[in-house]
Write an enzyme that holds these catalytic residues in place. Structure first.
Site, PDB file in Angstrom:
ATOM      1  N   CYS A   1      62.697 -45.380  80.701  1.00 46.28           N
ATOM      2  CA  CYS A   1      61.989 -46.559  80.182  1.00 46.28           C
ATOM      3  C   CYS A   1      60.851 -46.234  79.222  1.00 46.28           C
ATOM      4  O   CYS A   1      60.015 -47.084  78.957  1.00 46.28           O
ATOM      5  CB  CYS A   1      61.455 -47.405  81.335  1.00 46.28           C
ATOM      6  SG  CYS A   1      60.191 -46.589  82.314  1.00 46.28           S
TER       7      CYS A   1
ATOM      8  N   HIS B   1      44.211 -51.802  69.660  1.00 42.13           N
ATOM      9  CA  HIS B   1      44.771 -53.152  69.625  1.00 42.13           C
ATOM     10  C   HIS B   1      45.486 -53.418  68.307  1.00 42.13           C
ATOM     11  O   HIS B   1      46.512 -54.100  68.273  1.00 42.13           O
ATOM     12  CB  HIS B   1      43.664 -54.178  69.843  1.00 42.13           C
ATOM     13  CG  HIS B   1      43.184 -54.219  71.260  1.00 42.13           C
ATOM     14  ND1 HIS B   1      41.902 -54.571  71.596  1.00 42.13           N
ATOM     15  CD2 HIS B   1      43.819 -53.950  72.423  1.00 42.13           C
ATOM     16  CE1 HIS B   1      41.770 -54.515  72.912  1.00 42.13           C
ATOM     17  NE2 HIS B   1      42.917 -54.141  73.424  1.00 42.13           N
TER      18      HIS B   1
END
EC number: 2.7.3.9
Length: 748
Positions: A668, A356
């Site tokens: 992508c 995170h």
């Protein structure tokens, strides 16, 4: 013992080199005292730290320095007091500093004596043992006498000369967030740590319950506050991190066990440490990468609870005017509470690309390196340069180097300004060819709205992120509302929604998947085809949301075989019939494509032309599978390189086959937004690039300053290369000649 002491001193004095003398010393002391560990820490007064120079019994990691600041650990205390410290159980001492790499957790007994010559501290001599006992007077006297003799043999000039190899000025790490920063290193030493909490009991359990309740409430309020703050700033993925923390904090079992421990008589701090570590160890023992990561999240919760149980709080004025945070580990909460206007960069000793904290520093644009193999305390208050492009840390660099990095930062700022000036212009090569620059999105439309004029559409909408924020599968109506917002926001542009892509490092809290090898396991389309009700509900929601706009493309993730494509198409057609029956009129047909990220599909492209409308190359996983490298594993992360010649040849093959069979070709992965890769991709034939919002301006600027023929030449030469380093040198020269070196070069 006197005879043995004399023998040791003579052997040490006759050694040809100081490092050999120190190795003789620790070996012979262990034998003479019948102890398991002996170590010598020498003092570097310029750097204000001790280096572990020789040891018998501890693990001294190959190729790296073990250092302790002067004010750190029991070794530091011996030096400050300038007297012996003899402990039966060192780990219970408040000054104990745990260094995981030396594996000293097995040893309890500790005796440390200073090595002093003419009032000058030269170092500390330490012996340790597993047994819980104090060394007796004769042993202490022996070690003190030996330290005195050693001081006479050692000289400060000898010690200083030996430090040259340990004063690392350039440290290799992993690039976590691009950019360059120059500032003072700063370690927050006031934060309460789990390892500093020791077992303690109380008779006043009601008071401890009250303290624990207050800490839980304050932590919950903190997470909600940070979530709202980042959501309001259009940083939805960062906000989602704090939503996850709130979810973990509200776990009924966790709260029940915390209060049960207090009711048994534990103080609140000990209850937090004991229960959080228990839960974290259960997660850490699992093989699934995502669930392992939750162990770190739980420890973050524990740190925040300890923080709110402690009265000593780091005030805003305690931080330097401009600083680089240095830490063993980094949590999103720590980042959130730092003064963003003062934070120049981040250096983390441990950390992974999927953490995170890594996601957050990239979102905030803070130059960051992770896996820097050096003690944070050694970097405190020293001049640092963080190179987030190359993954390097410079410690106390020479003034000429600082000037050069300052020049690079100025160049980077100027390039960013130029890129922003042109960001609303079309992405068009100098030679006239148009390139579609699309956006990778993951949350509500509001997050992407401000980029609408800069992009040609949504190239990848990660539908799994809203799934991850809920406590159960979202209903069809909830999904309709979510997708409708995105499709309507960009109603004049194409929007590609990827079907649910969970598994491996992306898990749903209400659908945990534990596997021995999750990257190669049950994930992506494999899950949704095995559970077609999930797939049908999601596709129906997409089709209903698209009824009024007609700009939908559906992307299927992790496709491995043709039969998966056929089965997915069959379910999509079934969902279309069900929607038309529900609303009573015909709906627009979506374009259907696959995420090409599994190597098997590279060879199946000829058979896809009559089945799908487009392919979108997912370079992150495709690189991982072609190179057989887990990019989130810090031990092998340096091998992961999307510019590996094998990867480039695969991309070339894909582009040629797509053109041959009339398939719309997109890309992508992270390569699409990496200026180091863009020119090669253009030369290989890619005209549809989807990237994160932070990359859009720079990529469009780059595209407007290159010519197609030049890009083709670069791609051709890159395909002939044998190593990724050759490719990178070719790209660097290509960019420098066009005055765009600052887009790829953060260091020297």
């Amino acid at each position: 013992m006197l005879t043995r002491l004399r023998e040791i001193v003579e052997k040490v004095a006759s050694a040809p080199r100081l490092n050999e003398a120190l190795n003789i010393l620790v070996t012979d002391i262990c034998l003479a005292m019948d102890t398991e560990v002996c170590s010598v820490y020498l003092a570097d007064h310029d750097r204000r730290c001790y280096y572990l120079m020789a040891t018998r019994g501890l693990k001294k990691p190959r190729g790296r320095t073990v250092a302790l600041a002067f004010d750190e650990g029991i070794v530091g205390l011996v030096g400050r007091l300038a007297e012996p410290i003899n402990l039966a159980d060192a780990q219970k001492h408040p000054s104990f500093k745990y260094i995981p790499s030396v594996k000293e957790e097995r040893f309890r007994a500790f005796l440390g004596v200073p090595i002093i010559q003419r009032r000058q501290l030269l170092g500390v001599l330490v012996v340790q043992q597993r047994e819980l006992r104090q060394y007796d007077e004769s042993e202490e006297s022996f070690l003190v006498t030996l330290a005195t003799q050693m001081a006479a043999i050692l000289s400060q000039s000898q010690v200083t000369a030996l430090f040259g190899q340990y004063r690392q000025t350039r440290i290799r790490a992993l690039p976590a967030a691009p950019g360059v920063a120059i500032a003072t290193g700063w370690q927050d030493a006031t934060m309460p740590l789990m390892e500093q909490v020791y077992e303690a009991s109380t008779l006043d359990t009601s008071l401890e319950r009250e303290r624990l309740t207050g800490a839980l409430e304050e932590a919950a309020n903190e997470f909600r506050r940070y979530s709202k703050r980042f959501a309001a700033g259009a940083q939805k993925e960062t906000a989602a991190i704090f939503d996850l923390y709130s979810h973990l904090l509200s776990d009924a079992r966790l709260r029940r066990e915390l209060f049960a421990e207090v009711d048994k008589g534990a103080v609140a701090e000990w209850a937090v440490k004991k229960i959080i570590e228990k839960f974290a160890e259960q997660f850490a023992a699992l093989t699934d990468n995502y669930l392992k990561e939750r162990a770190g999240d739980l420890r973050t919760l524990g740190q925040r609870l300890l923080f709110h149980l402690d009265d000593s709080v780091q005030g805003p004025n305690a931080w330097p005017e401009r600083f680089i945070l240095v830490a063993d580990e980094l949590s999103a909460t720590t980042l959130a509470e730092l003064p963003q206007d003062r934070l120049a960069g981040v250096v983390v000793r441990d950390g992974a690309a999927n953490s995170h904290a890594a996601i957050m520093v990239r979102a905030l644009g803070i130059p960051t390196v992770m896996g820097a193999d050096i003690q944070p305390s050694v970097l405190h208050r020293r001049t640092l340069v963080v190179d987030g492009y190359r993954g390097e840390l410079l410690v106390d660099p020479e003034p000429v180097l600082i000037q050069e990095y300052q020049r690079l930062i100025s160049e980077e700022i100027e390039l960013s300004r130029l890129a922003e000036d042109d960001v609303n212009l079309p992405a068009q090569l100098k030679s006239g060819e148009r390139v579609k620059v699309m956006l990778n999105a993951g949350l509500s439309p509001e997050h992407e709205e401000k980029l609408g004029s800069r992009i040609d559409g949504i190239g990848l909408y990660r539908t799994e992120i809203p799934f991850m924020l809920q406590s159960g599968f979202p209903s069809e109506e909830e999904q309709v509302a979510q997708y409708q917002g995105m499709l309507q926001m960009f109603n004049d542009k194409p929007v590609t929604l990827r079907t649910l892509d969970v598994g491996a490092d992306k898990q749903l809290p209400y659908m945990p998947i534990s596997e021995e090898n999750p990257c190669l396991g049950w994930r992506g389309i494999r899950i949704t085809l095995d559970q077609p009700e999930i797939f049908l509900i999601q596709v129906r929601a997409m089709l209903r949301a698209n009824a009024a706009t007609g700009n939908l493309s559906i992307l299927l993730p992790m496709v491995t075989s043709i039969d998966e494509v056929d089965e997915a198409r069959r379910l999509i057609e079934r969902a279309g019939r069900e929607v038309e029956e529900m609303i009573g009129y015909a709906i627009p047909k979506p374009r259907i494509g696959i995420m090409l990220e599994v190597p098997s599909m590279v060879f199946m492209l000829p058979h896809l032309a009559n089945r799908i409308d487009f392919i979108s190359v997912g370079t992150n996983d495709l690189t991982q599978y072609i190179l057989a490298v887990d990019r989130n594993n810090t031990r092998v992360a340096s091998i992961y390189d999307s510019l590996h010649p094998a990867m480039l040849r695969a991309l070339s093959m894909i582009a040629q086959e797509a053109e041959k069979h009339g398939l719309d070709l997109r890309l992508c992965g992270e390569m699409a937004g990496d200026p180091m890769c863009v020119a090669i991709l253009i030369g290989l034939g890619y005209r549809h690039l989807s990237m994160n919002g932070r990359s859009v301006a720079r990529v469009k600027y780059l595209l407007r300053h290159i010519d197609f023929e030049d890009a083709q030449t670069l791609a051709r030469r890159s395909l002939e290369a044998q190593m990724a380093t050759e490719v990178r040198h070719q790209v660097a020269a290509f960019m420098e000649r066009r005055g765009m070196g600052g887009l790829i070069r953060g260091g020297l």
